[in-house]
Design a protein around this motif. Sequence first.
Motif, PDB file in Angstrom:
ATOM      1  N   ASP A   4     -69.078 118.717  25.774  1.00  0.00           N
ATOM      2  CA  ASP A   4     -67.964 118.024  25.141  1.00  0.00           C
ATOM      3  C   ASP A   4     -68.271 117.881  23.653  1.00  0.00           C
ATOM      4  O   ASP A   4     -69.163 117.140  23.264  1.00  0.00           O
ATOM      5  CB  ASP A   4     -67.767 116.653  25.784  1.00  0.00           C
ATOM      6  N   ARG A   6     -66.876 116.389  21.419  1.00  0.00           N
ATOM      7  CA  ARG A   6     -66.581 115.085  20.828  1.00  0.00           C
ATOM      8  C   ARG A   6     -67.753 114.121  20.928  1.00  0.00           C
ATOM      9  O   ARG A   6     -67.740 113.063  20.324  1.00  0.00           O
ATOM     10  CB  ARG A   6     -65.340 114.484  21.484  1.00  0.00           C
ATOM     11  N   ARG A  11     -72.442 116.841  18.315  1.00  0.00           N
ATOM     12  CA  ARG A  11     -72.285 116.867  16.857  1.00  0.00           C
ATOM     13  C   ARG A  11     -73.642 116.980  16.172  1.00  0.00           C
ATOM     14  O   ARG A  11     -73.814 117.736  15.228  1.00  0.00           O
ATOM     15  CB  ARG A  11     -71.551 115.622  16.361  1.00  0.00           C
ATOM     16  N   ALA A  36     -60.323 119.679  17.706  1.00  0.00           N
ATOM     17  CA  ALA A  36     -61.589 118.946  17.535  1.00  0.00           C
ATOM     18  C   ALA A  36     -62.766 119.916  17.434  1.00  0.00           C
ATOM     19  O   ALA A  36     -63.645 119.750  16.583  1.00  0.00           O
ATOM     20  CB  ALA A  36     -61.793 117.979  18.700  1.00  0.00           C
TER      21      ALA A  36
END
Length: 64
Positions: A4, A6, A11, A36
């Motif tokens: 994922d 997000r 990140r 995203a």
Amino acid sequence: MQADSRSAAVREIVVENSPVDLVLIHGNHEEEFCRADFELVRNRANIIVLHDIVSDVCEGVKKF
């Protein structure tokens, strides 16, 4: 990597390992997820490819 995008962990991995040569965005076939993912890698990848971009079944990808 499949995860994922997000999440803070993803990140961090992307930032620490940038730049990269190629990113394949699947985005769960939904516009918000494709967006995203793209925003996460847009300045960190040399080539960005979107999965199912011409499929009539995946309207979210086409819309993005």
